[in-house]
Motif scaffolding. Structure first.
Motif, PDB file in Angstrom:
ATOM      1  N   THR A 199       1.910 -46.589  -3.825  1.00 43.37           N
ATOM      2  CA  THR A 199       1.833 -47.064  -2.438  1.00 43.37           C
ATOM      3  C   THR A 199       1.566 -48.560  -2.329  1.00 43.37           C
ATOM      4  OG1 THR A 199      -0.533 -46.511  -2.331  1.00 43.37           O
ATOM      5  CG2 THR A 199       1.042 -44.821  -1.609  1.00 43.37           C
ATOM      6  N   GLU A 249       2.562 -50.450   1.243  1.00 45.57           N
ATOM      7  CA  GLU A 249       3.419 -49.860   2.270  1.00 45.57           C
ATOM      8  C   GLU A 249       3.024 -50.343   3.654  1.00 45.57           C
ATOM      9  OE1 GLU A 249       4.583 -45.541   0.254  1.00 45.57           O
ATOM     10  OE2 GLU A 249       2.770 -45.723   1.476  1.00 45.57           O
ATOM     11  N   PHE A 289      12.131 -57.824  -0.117  1.00 46.36           N
ATOM     12  CA  PHE A 289      11.654 -56.654   0.619  1.00 46.36           C
ATOM     13  C   PHE A 289      12.271 -55.361   0.080  1.00 46.36           C
ATOM     14  CE2 PHE A 289      11.691 -53.489   3.903  1.00 46.36           C
ATOM     15  CZ  PHE A 289      10.571 -53.707   4.688  1.00 46.36           C
ATOM     16  N   LYS A 290      13.594 -55.310  -0.001  1.00 45.74           N
ATOM     17  CA  LYS A 290      14.259 -54.071  -0.387  1.00 45.74           C
ATOM     18  C   LYS A 290      13.890 -53.661  -1.806  1.00 45.74           C
ATOM     19  CE  LYS A 290      18.721 -51.729  -0.187  1.00 45.74           C
ATOM     20  NZ  LYS A 290      20.142 -51.845   0.232  1.00 45.74           N
ATOM     21  N   VAL A 292      10.503 -51.973  -1.756  1.00 39.65           N
ATOM     22  CA  VAL A 292      10.620 -50.590  -1.283  1.00 39.65           C
ATOM     23  C   VAL A 292      11.113 -49.684  -2.408  1.00 39.65           C
ATOM     24  CG1 VAL A 292      11.779 -49.058   0.340  1.00 39.65           C
ATOM     25  CG2 VAL A 292      11.013 -51.307   1.097  1.00 39.65           C
ATOM     26  N   SER A 293      12.092 -50.150  -3.175  1.00 43.46           N
ATOM     27  CA  SER A 293      12.630 -49.355  -4.290  1.00 43.46           C
ATOM     28  C   SER A 293      11.567 -49.123  -5.355  1.00 43.46           C
ATOM     29  CB  SER A 293      13.840 -50.071  -4.905  1.00 43.46           C
ATOM     30  OG  SER A 293      14.902 -50.163  -3.983  1.00 43.46           O
ATOM     31  N   LEU A 306       4.591 -53.631   4.401  1.00 42.65           N
ATOM     32  CA  LEU A 306       6.023 -53.485   4.704  1.00 42.65           C
ATOM     33  C   LEU A 306       6.231 -52.941   6.108  1.00 42.65           C
ATOM     34  CD1 LEU A 306       7.343 -51.962   1.348  1.00 42.65           C
ATOM     35  CD2 LEU A 306       7.133 -54.357   1.980  1.00 42.65           C
ATOM     36  N   SER A 321       9.071 -46.522  -4.155  1.00 41.24           N
ATOM     37  CA  SER A 321       9.647 -45.171  -4.104  1.00 41.24           C
ATOM     38  C   SER A 321       9.895 -44.610  -5.497  1.00 41.24           C
ATOM     39  CB  SER A 321      10.955 -45.207  -3.312  1.00 41.24           C
ATOM     40  OG  SER A 321      11.592 -43.955  -3.320  1.00 41.24           O
ATOM     41  N   ALA A 374      13.820 -57.331   7.701  1.00 40.07           N
ATOM     42  CA  ALA A 374      13.772 -57.070   6.275  1.00 40.07           C
ATOM     43  C   ALA A 374      14.948 -57.696   5.537  1.00 40.07           C
ATOM     44  CB  ALA A 374      13.752 -55.564   6.035  1.00 40.07           C
TER      45      ALA A 374
END
Length: 220
Positions: free
Chosen positions: A36, A53, A23-24, A27-28, A56, A31, A82
């Motif tokens: 997206t 997104e 998950f993390k 996200v990275s 998530l 970003s 998460a």
């Protein structure tokens, strides 16, 4: 007439996730690359899903609220936090809805509309990921300059495809809206001309003021 294909418009350097990407990390990736969504691929590079997104956020919404508010009514009882080791394979929307590089803008747009998706991973004959195309990519054809549209219609459609003389039909293009004025040999070819003009990439609309040439005009 050469239509722009998915291969012409797609992003080639695709940022992707693997089935086991946590998950993390997802996200990275989103970003850092200002995207997206990510296609998720297997060990052979075949798309198996897409994680976005929205996927998530559904997981975040399923977590207990620190202020004591009840969980989102759409959250499943089995949803995990998460930091519980959830991966792309558990988050992604699957199966992946894919396009081919040789597809036209219309083919890709219809599939997006039918499937209700915002982007399509693009695969080759071996089903290997080679790119990704978004709704914004497809809409780029409407950024074509009016003079480019006018030249393509006048040259490719009217002269080379339909065999008309350059003086037969006047072509005006403003903000992608095409106006045709002139006279042609038969009424039957008028809808054919209109259809071909609408098929030019970047054309928004076609207004036709075409008429059949009178007998005395033909004789002259």
């Amino acid at each position: 007439m050469q239509h722009r294909t998915v291969g012409d418009l797609m992003t080639h350097g695709v940022v992707l996730a693997r089935r086991h990407t946590p998950f993390k990390n997802i996200v990275s990736l989103l970003s850092e690359n200002e995207v997206t969504a990510l296609p998720v691929v297997d060990d052979l590079g075949h798309p198996v899903g897409v994680v976005s997104e929205a996927d998530l956020l559904r997981t975040v919404a399923a977590r207990p609220d620190p202020t004591g508010l009840p969980r989102s009514p759409n959250a499943s009882n089995g949803a995990r936090a998460a930091n519980d080791g959830i991966t792309a394979e558990q988050l992604m929307s699957a199966p992946a809805v894919c396009a081919r590089p040789e597809w036209t803008v219309v083919e890709a747009a219809r599939l997006m509309d039918t499937e209700g998706v915002k982007r399509l991973p693009v695969v080759d004959e071996a089903e290997t990921l080679v790119g990704i195309v978004s709704r914004g990519d497809l809409l780029r054809v409407f950024l074509r300059r009016d003079d480019a549209l006018r030249d393509e219609i006048a040259g490719d459609v009217l002269v080379r495809t339909m065999g008309l003389a350059p003086s037969d039909v006047a072509v005006d293009v403003r903000d992608g809206r095409v106006t045709l004025k002139g006279r042609v040999e038969t009424e039957q070819i008028i809808p054919v001309i209109e259809r071909l003009c609408r098929g030019v990439d970047g054309v928004v609309s076609v207004h036709s003021a075409l008429y059949r040439r009178r007998l005395h005009e033909t004789a002259g």
